[in-house]
Design a protein around this motif. Structure first.
Motif, PDB file in Angstrom:
ATOM      1  N   LEU A  17       0.829  -1.199   0.000  1.00  0.00           N
ATOM      2  CA  LEU A  17       0.000   0.000   0.000  1.00  0.00           C
ATOM      3  C   LEU A  17       0.870   1.259   0.000  1.00  0.00           C
ATOM      4  CD1 LEU A  17      -2.832  -1.020   2.483  1.00  0.00           C
ATOM      5  CD2 LEU A  17      -3.018  -0.782  -0.017  1.00  0.00           C
ATOM      6  N   SER A  18       1.954   1.225   0.749  1.00  0.00           N
ATOM      7  CA  SER A  18       2.876   2.354   0.793  1.00  0.00           C
ATOM      8  C   SER A  18       3.495   2.599  -0.578  1.00  0.00           C
ATOM      9  CB  SER A  18       3.966   2.099   1.838  1.00  0.00           C
ATOM     10  OG  SER A  18       4.892   3.143   1.837  1.00  0.00           O
ATOM     11  N   ILE A  19       3.926   1.544  -1.232  1.00  0.00           N
ATOM     12  CA  ILE A  19       4.516   1.665  -2.570  1.00  0.00           C
ATOM     13  C   ILE A  19       3.487   2.246  -3.544  1.00  0.00           C
ATOM     14  CG2 ILE A  19       5.425   0.362  -4.559  1.00  0.00           C
ATOM     15  CD1 ILE A  19       7.436   0.678  -2.284  1.00  0.00           C
ATOM     16  N   LEU A  20       2.274   1.726  -3.490  1.00  0.00           N
ATOM     17  CA  LEU A  20       1.216   2.223  -4.372  1.00  0.00           C
ATOM     18  C   LEU A  20       0.938   3.695  -4.107  1.00  0.00           C
ATOM     19  CD1 LEU A  20      -0.961   1.766  -6.520  1.00  0.00           C
ATOM     20  CD2 LEU A  20      -2.485   1.016  -4.677  1.00  0.00           C
ATOM     21  N   THR A  21       0.798   4.056  -2.843  1.00  0.00           N
ATOM     22  CA  THR A  21       0.528   5.445  -2.476  1.00  0.00           C
ATOM     23  C   THR A  21       1.650   6.355  -2.959  1.00  0.00           C
ATOM     24  OG1 THR A  21      -0.735   4.782  -0.540  1.00  0.00           O
ATOM     25  CG2 THR A  21       0.146   7.006  -0.530  1.00  0.00           C
ATOM     26  N   ASN A  22       2.881   5.967  -2.686  1.00  0.00           N
ATOM     27  CA  ASN A  22       4.021   6.790  -3.103  1.00  0.00           C
ATOM     28  C   ASN A  22       4.102   6.930  -4.613  1.00  0.00           C
ATOM     29  OD1 ASN A  22       4.712   7.195  -0.436  1.00  0.00           O
ATOM     30  ND2 ASN A  22       6.243   5.588  -0.414  1.00  0.00           N
ATOM     31  N   THR A  23       3.865   5.843  -5.316  1.00  0.00           N
ATOM     32  CA  THR A  23       3.937   5.866  -6.774  1.00  0.00           C
ATOM     33  C   THR A  23       2.885   6.806  -7.354  1.00  0.00           C
ATOM     34  OG1 THR A  23       4.773   3.606  -6.810  1.00  0.00           O
ATOM     35  CG2 THR A  23       3.827   4.436  -8.859  1.00  0.00           C
ATOM     36  N   ARG A 122      -7.935   8.738 -12.106  1.00  0.00           N
ATOM     37  CA  ARG A 122      -8.607   8.084 -13.242  1.00  0.00           C
ATOM     38  C   ARG A 122      -7.656   7.164 -13.988  1.00  0.00           C
ATOM     39  NH1 ARG A 122     -10.908  13.133 -13.768  1.00  0.00           N
ATOM     40  NH2 ARG A 122      -9.434  13.747 -15.389  1.00  0.00           N
ATOM     41  N   GLU A 123      -6.414   7.621 -14.171  1.00  0.00           N
ATOM     42  CA  GLU A 123      -5.418   6.811 -14.882  1.00  0.00           C
ATOM     43  C   GLU A 123      -5.132   5.504 -14.136  1.00  0.00           C
ATOM     44  OE1 GLU A 123      -0.744   7.271 -15.995  1.00  0.00           O
ATOM     45  OE2 GLU A 123      -2.002   9.023 -16.355  1.00  0.00           O
ATOM     46  N   VAL A 124      -4.990   5.587 -12.835  1.00  0.00           N
ATOM     47  CA  VAL A 124      -4.726   4.390 -12.031  1.00  0.00           C
ATOM     48  C   VAL A 124      -5.940   3.461 -12.051  1.00  0.00           C
ATOM     49  CG1 VAL A 124      -4.321   3.538  -9.681  1.00  0.00           C
ATOM     50  CG2 VAL A 124      -2.996   5.465 -10.561  1.00  0.00           C
ATOM     51  N   LEU A 125      -7.116   4.028 -11.830  1.00  0.00           N
ATOM     52  CA  LEU A 125      -8.328   3.204 -11.764  1.00  0.00           C
ATOM     53  C   LEU A 125      -8.722   2.627 -13.118  1.00  0.00           C
ATOM     54  CD1 LEU A 125     -10.491   5.204  -9.205  1.00  0.00           C
ATOM     55  CD2 LEU A 125      -9.187   3.086  -8.833  1.00  0.00           C
ATOM     56  N   ALA A 126      -8.245   3.221 -14.198  1.00  0.00           N
ATOM     57  CA  ALA A 126      -8.547   2.710 -15.542  1.00  0.00           C
ATOM     58  C   ALA A 126      -7.967   1.311 -15.763  1.00  0.00           C
ATOM     59  CB  ALA A 126      -8.034   3.670 -16.605  1.00  0.00           C
ATOM     60  N   ARG A 127      -7.003   0.936 -14.943  1.00  0.00           N
ATOM     61  CA  ARG A 127      -6.416  -0.413 -15.035  1.00  0.00           C
ATOM     62  C   ARG A 127      -7.374  -1.479 -14.527  1.00  0.00           C
ATOM     63  NH1 ARG A 127      -0.975   1.675 -12.150  1.00  0.00           N
ATOM     64  NH2 ARG A 127      -0.424   3.206 -13.736  1.00  0.00           N
ATOM     65  N   LEU A 128      -8.422  -1.040 -13.831  1.00  0.00           N
ATOM     66  CA  LEU A 128      -9.411  -1.961 -13.266  1.00  0.00           C
ATOM     67  C   LEU A 128     -10.711  -1.854 -14.043  1.00  0.00           C
ATOM     68  CD1 LEU A 128      -8.937  -1.044  -9.483  1.00  0.00           C
ATOM     69  CD2 LEU A 128      -7.781  -2.862 -10.762  1.00  0.00           C
ATOM     70  N   ASP A 129     -11.453  -2.963 -14.112  1.00  0.00           N
ATOM     71  CA  ASP A 129     -12.784  -2.860 -14.713  1.00  0.00           C
ATOM     72  C   ASP A 129     -13.760  -2.326 -13.654  1.00  0.00           C
ATOM     73  OD1 ASP A 129     -13.824  -5.048 -13.128  1.00  0.00           O
ATOM     74  OD2 ASP A 129     -13.105  -6.485 -14.621  1.00  0.00           O
ATOM     75  N   ALA A 130     -14.992  -2.082 -14.074  1.00  0.00           N
ATOM     76  CA  ALA A 130     -15.985  -1.462 -13.180  1.00  0.00           C
ATOM     77  C   ALA A 130     -16.206  -2.288 -11.916  1.00  0.00           C
ATOM     78  CB  ALA A 130     -17.299  -1.253 -13.921  1.00  0.00           C
ATOM     79  N   GLU A 131     -16.276  -3.590 -12.060  1.00  0.00           N
ATOM     80  CA  GLU A 131     -16.496  -4.451 -10.895  1.00  0.00           C
ATOM     81  C   GLU A 131     -15.304  -4.396  -9.936  1.00  0.00           C
ATOM     82  OE1 GLU A 131     -17.705  -9.058  -9.724  1.00  0.00           O
ATOM     83  OE2 GLU A 131     -17.241  -8.566 -11.817  1.00  0.00           O
ATOM     84  N   GLU A 132     -14.100  -4.398 -10.480  1.00  0.00           N
ATOM     85  CA  GLU A 132     -12.903  -4.304  -9.641  1.00  0.00           C
ATOM     86  C   GLU A 132     -12.841  -2.966  -8.912  1.00  0.00           C
ATOM     87  OE1 GLU A 132      -9.748  -7.144 -12.077  1.00  0.00           O
ATOM     88  OE2 GLU A 132     -10.169  -5.105 -12.814  1.00  0.00           O
ATOM     89  N   ARG A 138     -15.106  -0.834  -1.843  1.00  0.00           N
ATOM     90  CA  ARG A 138     -15.676  -1.519  -0.672  1.00  0.00           C
ATOM     91  C   ARG A 138     -14.587  -2.028   0.263  1.00  0.00           C
ATOM     92  NH1 ARG A 138     -19.585  -3.291  -4.505  1.00  0.00           N
ATOM     93  NH2 ARG A 138     -18.515  -5.245  -4.900  1.00  0.00           N
ATOM     94  N   ILE A 139     -13.548  -2.593  -0.301  1.00  0.00           N
ATOM     95  CA  ILE A 139     -12.446  -3.124   0.520  1.00  0.00           C
ATOM     96  C   ILE A 139     -11.763  -1.994   1.286  1.00  0.00           C
ATOM     97  CG2 ILE A 139     -10.142  -4.175   0.408  1.00  0.00           C
ATOM     98  CD1 ILE A 139     -11.320  -5.892  -1.964  1.00  0.00           C
ATOM     99  N   LEU A 140     -11.456  -0.897   0.593  1.00  0.00           N
ATOM    100  CA  LEU A 140     -10.810   0.230   1.265  1.00  0.00           C
ATOM    101  C   LEU A 140     -11.699   0.794   2.368  1.00  0.00           C
ATOM    102  CD1 LEU A 140      -9.152   2.068  -1.758  1.00  0.00           C
ATOM    103  CD2 LEU A 140      -8.013   0.752   0.039  1.00  0.00           C
ATOM    104  N   ASP A 141     -12.994   0.930   2.085  1.00  0.00           N
ATOM    105  CA  ASP A 141     -13.925   1.407   3.125  1.00  0.00           C
ATOM    106  C   ASP A 141     -13.896   0.492   4.335  1.00  0.00           C
ATOM    107  OD1 ASP A 141     -14.699   3.541   1.548  1.00  0.00           O
ATOM    108  OD2 ASP A 141     -16.581   2.608   0.892  1.00  0.00           O
ATOM    109  N   LYS A 142     -13.897  -0.791   4.081  1.00  0.00           N
ATOM    110  CA  LYS A 142     -13.910  -1.766   5.170  1.00  0.00           C
ATOM    111  C   LYS A 142     -12.611  -1.708   5.981  1.00  0.00           C
ATOM    112  CE  LYS A 142     -15.754  -6.358   5.794  1.00  0.00           C
ATOM    113  NZ  LYS A 142     -16.208  -7.557   5.099  1.00  0.00           N
ATOM    114  N   LEU A 143     -11.477  -1.630   5.311  1.00  0.00           N
ATOM    115  CA  LEU A 143     -10.187  -1.589   5.990  1.00  0.00           C
ATOM    116  C   LEU A 143     -10.000  -0.277   6.758  1.00  0.00           C
ATOM    117  CD1 LEU A 143      -7.819  -3.217   3.355  1.00  0.00           C
ATOM    118  CD2 LEU A 143      -8.671  -4.225   5.480  1.00  0.00           C
TER     119      LEU A 143
END
Length: 146
Positions: A17-23, A122-132, A138-143
């Motif tokens: 998560l740290s790597i992702l955030t920093n990137t 948007r650029e990062v999230l574009a790597r995921l489909d709508a369901e992902e 949901r996962i982030l909200d839960k965590l």
């Protein structure tokens, strides 16, 4: 002999998560650092002040909402005040409390940087489909409720 079990960092959630955030953060940080002499911490302070503009937050409240170090937030606030991007006023009901707000100059910087941040998201999230994307939210909200 000491029995060691090193972390497999590439599988360790906090590290990943740290790597992702920093990137993600660094991709736009270079631009606003160059254009506005603004650090990542300063930008995050400004973003929180903009989001909660009607409330007028203290530096302590900014630190709590961002989970950033209080000293780092205090330094960022001092720089933002010195640059004329944030005002610090005494709370009308509690003289011990300072209230921070973006100035017109601060809003101008915010309004230039926010679209860069949204575009990067948007650029990062574009790597995921709508369901992902829905699952990730949901996962982030839960965590983050922990």
């Amino acid at each position: 002999m000491i029995d060691r079990a090193p972390l497999e960092l590439e599988r360790f959630l906090p590290y990943r998560l740290s790597i992702l955030t920093n990137t993600v953060s660094q991709a736009i940080a270079r631009e606003y650092e160059r254009r506005f002499d603004l650090s990542v911490t300063e930008w995050r302070v400004m973003a929180v002040l903009a989001r909660y503009d009607g409330e007028g937050l203290s530096a302590r409240e900014v630190a709590e909402r961002t989970a950033m170090d209080k000293v780092a937030v205090s330094r960022a606030v001092a720089r933002l005040v010195a640059a004329g991007r944030v005002t610090r006023r005494t709370h009308h009901g509690d003289k011990r409390r300072s209230v921070l707000r973006l100035t017109a100059k601060g809003w101008k910087v915010h309004d230039a940087v926010a679209p860069l941040a949204r575009a990067q998201e948007r650029e990062v999230l574009a790597r995921l489909d709508a369901e992902e994307r829905a699952w990730l939210a949901r996962i982030l909200d839960k965590l983050l409720m922990a």
